[in-house]
Design an enzyme around this catalytic site. Structure first.
Site, PDB file in Angstrom:
ATOM      1  N   ASP A  48      -2.342  15.607  -4.406  1.00 40.97           N
ATOM      2  CA  ASP A  48      -2.339  15.677  -2.934  1.00 40.97           C
ATOM      3  C   ASP A  48      -3.667  16.162  -2.360  1.00 40.97           C
ATOM      4  OD1 ASP A  48       0.378  15.015  -3.120  1.00 40.97           O
ATOM      5  OD2 ASP A  48       0.905  17.121  -3.358  1.00 40.97           O
ATOM      6  N   LYS A  90      -6.998  11.932  -2.388  1.00 43.23           N
ATOM      7  CA  LYS A  90      -7.763  10.942  -3.172  1.00 43.23           C
ATOM      8  C   LYS A  90      -7.736   9.567  -2.520  1.00 43.23           C
ATOM      9  CE  LYS A  90      -5.209  11.904  -6.699  1.00 43.23           C
ATOM     10  NZ  LYS A  90      -4.542  13.145  -6.301  1.00 43.23           N
ATOM     11  N   GLY A 117       1.579   9.507  -4.245  1.00 41.11           N
ATOM     12  CA  GLY A 117       1.715   8.980  -2.892  1.00 41.11           C
ATOM     13  C   GLY A 117       0.349   9.027  -2.248  1.00 41.11           C
ATOM     14  N   HIS A 118      -0.348   7.916  -2.253  1.00 43.46           N
ATOM     15  CA  HIS A 118      -1.712   7.904  -1.732  1.00 43.46           C
ATOM     16  C   HIS A 118      -1.716   7.401  -0.286  1.00 43.46           C
ATOM     17  CE1 HIS A 118      -3.605   7.920  -6.004  1.00 43.46           C
ATOM     18  NE2 HIS A 118      -2.953   9.004  -5.690  1.00 43.46           N
ATOM     19  N   THR A 139       9.366  14.798  -9.455  1.00 43.05           N
ATOM     20  CA  THR A 139       9.631  13.935  -8.302  1.00 43.05           C
ATOM     21  C   THR A 139      10.880  13.084  -8.548  1.00 43.05           C
ATOM     22  OG1 THR A 139       8.230  12.229  -9.266  1.00 43.05           O
ATOM     23  CG2 THR A 139       7.167  13.758  -7.744  1.00 43.05           C
ATOM     24  N   GLN A 184      -2.180  12.221  -9.205  1.00 45.44           N
ATOM     25  CA  GLN A 184      -1.967  13.657  -9.476  1.00 45.44           C
ATOM     26  C   GLN A 184      -3.330  14.363  -9.580  1.00 45.44           C
ATOM     27  OE1 GLN A 184       0.126  11.452 -11.814  1.00 45.44           O
ATOM     28  NE2 GLN A 184       1.262  11.318  -9.932  1.00 45.44           N
ATOM     29  N   THR A 227       5.627  11.659  -1.299  1.00 38.91           N
ATOM     30  CA  THR A 227       6.639  10.946  -2.087  1.00 38.91           C
ATOM     31  C   THR A 227       8.025  11.528  -1.851  1.00 38.91           C
ATOM     32  OG1 THR A 227       5.003  10.407  -3.762  1.00 38.91           O
ATOM     33  CG2 THR A 227       7.294  10.297  -4.461  1.00 38.91           C
ATOM     34  N   GLY A 230       8.696  14.321   0.433  1.00 40.58           N
ATOM     35  CA  GLY A 230       8.876  15.005   1.714  1.00 40.58           C
ATOM     36  C   GLY A 230       9.014  16.518   1.570  1.00 40.58           C
ATOM     37  N   LYS A 279     -10.115  17.848   4.004  1.00 33.44           N
ATOM     38  CA  LYS A 279      -9.351  18.703   4.927  1.00 33.44           C
ATOM     39  C   LYS A 279     -10.066  19.989   5.333  1.00 33.44           C
ATOM     40  CE  LYS A 279      -4.657  17.226   4.575  1.00 33.44           C
ATOM     41  NZ  LYS A 279      -3.273  17.597   4.368  1.00 33.44           N
ATOM     42  N   ASP A 291     -11.378  20.479   8.121  1.00 28.63           N
ATOM     43  CA  ASP A 291     -10.985  20.719   9.514  1.00 28.63           C
ATOM     44  C   ASP A 291      -9.759  21.634   9.629  1.00 28.63           C
ATOM     45  OD1 ASP A 291      -9.891  18.289   8.252  1.00 28.63           O
ATOM     46  OD2 ASP A 291      -8.587  18.251  10.003  1.00 28.63           O
TER      47      ASP A 291
HETATM   48  P1  IMP Z   1       6.714  14.281 -12.371  1.00 27.12           P
HETATM   49  O1  IMP Z   1       5.361  13.687 -12.399  1.00 27.12           O
HETATM   50  O2  IMP Z   1       7.629  13.580 -11.381  1.00 27.12           O
HETATM   51  O3  IMP Z   1       7.334  14.376 -13.728  1.00 27.12           O
HETATM   52  O4  IMP Z   1       6.604  15.772 -11.832  1.00 27.12           O
HETATM   53  C1  IMP Z   1       5.946  16.783 -12.573  1.00 27.12           C
HETATM   54  C2  IMP Z   1       5.193  17.725 -11.647  1.00 27.12           C
HETATM   55  O5  IMP Z   1       4.107  17.048 -11.063  1.00 27.12           O
HETATM   56  C3  IMP Z   1       6.021  18.259 -10.472  1.00 27.12           C
HETATM   57  O6  IMP Z   1       5.577  19.567 -10.183  1.00 27.12           O
HETATM   58  C4  IMP Z   1       5.642  17.329  -9.335  1.00 27.12           C
HETATM   59  O7  IMP Z   1       5.828  17.942  -8.075  1.00 27.12           O
HETATM   60  C5  IMP Z   1       4.181  17.116  -9.650  1.00 27.12           C
HETATM   61  N1  IMP Z   1       3.663  15.833  -9.125  1.00 27.12           N
HETATM   62  C6  IMP Z   1       3.820  14.613  -9.653  1.00 27.12           C
HETATM   63  N2  IMP Z   1       3.162  13.705  -8.946  1.00 27.12           N
HETATM   64  C7  IMP Z   1       2.545  14.361  -7.959  1.00 27.12           C
HETATM   65  C8  IMP Z   1       1.655  13.941  -6.916  1.00 27.12           C
HETATM   66  O8  IMP Z   1       1.283  12.783  -6.776  1.00 27.12           O
HETATM   67  N3  IMP Z   1       1.216  14.926  -6.095  1.00 27.12           N
HETATM   68  C9  IMP Z   1       1.567  16.223  -6.256  1.00 27.12           C
HETATM   69  N4  IMP Z   1       2.369  16.659  -7.229  1.00 27.12           N
HETATM   70  C10 IMP Z   1       2.859  15.727  -8.071  1.00 27.12           C
END
Ligand code: IMP
Length: 428
Positions: free
Chosen positions: A15, A18, A42-43, A131, A226, A302, A304, A333, A335
């Protein structure tokens, strides 16, 4: 080889923004590649007055004439991918060429069910806070050498054989361990064949497409999902995702030789956020966290979920510099920090009374550390219209310069708002 490869990766817990940094450089690159993770990402990209959130499609999809590759290291949720593609088609924005690697693994419906079951089994206190997109269970099948790959969706016989074997195994898990109902073969098989039909036009050899592009003198951009602190090996294990989010993951996840990557840009938010469980040494007190969350809109793209918020952690950022070999930092970010009276920046950890400056991802270490802060004066001015470094308030410039000095890496991009034009370029 004539062309070159560069990477844009996350330095924190995902987050970092990217998507928008990739979007900022997408116009000057030819190929954009996702190499790991799946629809857990979630880009967010804002373009032409609209906001797009891509979970699986590379952020370059909005650019006409680009090639976008979903690499072998990605775990693909076909339904999600089809919906994203159809969403773009409906708006007439499917202007890039998509190549979906045939050897990428498929997130099957049972992976999502098992993701939830595993979390339930861990119980409160040990939950990863995934997630629930089936990411971990899909990578587990890949490593266990029973996974279903995208190319298998195109072969009814292979698919039948693999799915029968997998369901036999997973239904045992579901019924005997988790005491749940078994899943039916017929429904999943038919669904998987439909996915195969819809995705067939995109299936190809991602590694070969990238190789040919480099041979032709093109620029290839690896788009990480990630972040470093969620990396399976170098993150805050076990509170991590199941893939290698660091830049090196791009070599295995896209099929590229390491020496071909010439530029490695790490995206860092000007503060820190994390979703899900796990250590977060610089997590702010409730009042400051609420302020950062409100101003920064810190809710998961992704899921919320509200993101946990805290201060910039330079110990962790220097770790990201090391394990990725960063050549530049994209700071996003900035700002959001306007109006903060004081800005604590973590310069070291205190671990059992000793000052530590080198990061270790292990939980037993991180749960015992306390951040050592250097406090900066904040600034009141709104920076969202700043177009160059000199127009930033003096305190903001000092903040950025301190990051550069401590990490030894230049800040090559500064984000001052969510819109495409709200950025300061310094060499990216
Ligand atoms: P998983 O990837 O769904 O198995 O989640 C494992 C950990 O990675 C959890 O703490 C999620 O919240 C975190 N996570 C997975 N994808 C993202 C992302 O794109 N942004 C932020 N955290 C993520």
């Amino acid at each position: 080889m004539k062309g070159k490869v560069e990477a844009i990766i996350g330095t924190q817990w995902g987050d970092e923004g990217k998507g928008r940094v990739v979007d900022a450089v997408a116009s000057r690159v030819d190929v954009v590649v996702r190499y790991q993770g799946g629809a857990n990402a979630g880009h967010t990209v804002m373009a032409e007055g609209e906001t797009y959130i891509f979970h699986l499609l590379p952020s370059g999809m909005l650019y006409p004439g680009k090639t976008c590759v979903i690499g072998n290291g990605v775990v693909v949720d076909p339904q999600q991918l089809i919906e994203e593609l159809e969403g773009l088609q409906e708006k007439g924005k499917d202007r890039a060429r998509l190549v979906l690697s045939g050897n990428a693994h498929v997130v099957m419906p049972y992976h999502k069910v098992l993701d939830g079951m595993e979390e339930r089994f861990r119980g409160t206190g040990k939950r990863i806070g995934t997630t629930r997109r089936g990411i971990g269970p899909c990578y587990m099948d890949k490593v266990a050498r029973r996974g279903i790959r995208v190319e298998d969706l195109l072969g009814p016989d292979v698919l039948r054989e693999k799915l029968t074997f997998n369901l036999e195994y997973d239904n045992l898990l579901l019924t005997r361990i988790y005491e749940e109902s078994p899943l039916s073969f017929g429904e999943i098989y038919d669904q998987a064949l439909t996915w195969g039909e819809k995705l067939a036009p995109y299936v190809g050899d991602g590694s070969l497409v990238i190789y040919r592009a480099i041979e032709a003198g093109d620029t290839v951009l690896l788009e990480g999902a990630q972040g470093t602190l969620l990396d399976l090996d170098h993150g805050t294990y076990p509170y991590v995702t199941s893939s290698n989010a660091i830049g090196g993951g791009g070599c295995t996840g896209a099929g590229i030789g390491p020496v071909q990557i010439t530029r490695m840009t790490g995206v860092a938010k000007a503060y820190c956020t994390r979703v899900g469980s796990g250590p977060f040494p610089t997590e702010a007190d409730e009042e400051s966290a609420n302020r950062l969350r409100d101003r920064g809109g810190e809710y998961g793209a992704t899921t919320g979920r509200p993101r946990r918020c805290g201060w910039l952690d330079l110990v962790a950022l220097k770790h990201a510099v090391r394990v990725n070999g960063l050549t530049g930092i994209a700071l996003t970010k900035l700002d959001v920090l306007s109006g903060e009276k004081k800005l604590p920046v973590c310069v070291a950890y205190s671990h059992e009374g000793r000052r530590v400056e080198d990061f270790k991802g292990g939980y037993s270490f991180l749960e015992k550390v306390k951040p050592v802060y250097k406090e900066f004066e904040g600034w009141e001015e709104d920076t969202s219209n700043c177009k160059n470094f000199d127009s930033l308030p003096e305190q903001a410039r000092k903040y950025v310069e301190f990051i550069e000095k401590e990490t030894g890496v230049p800040v090559v991009f500064i984000g001052v708002g969510p819109k495409r034009e709200q950025m300061i370029r310094r060499g990216l």
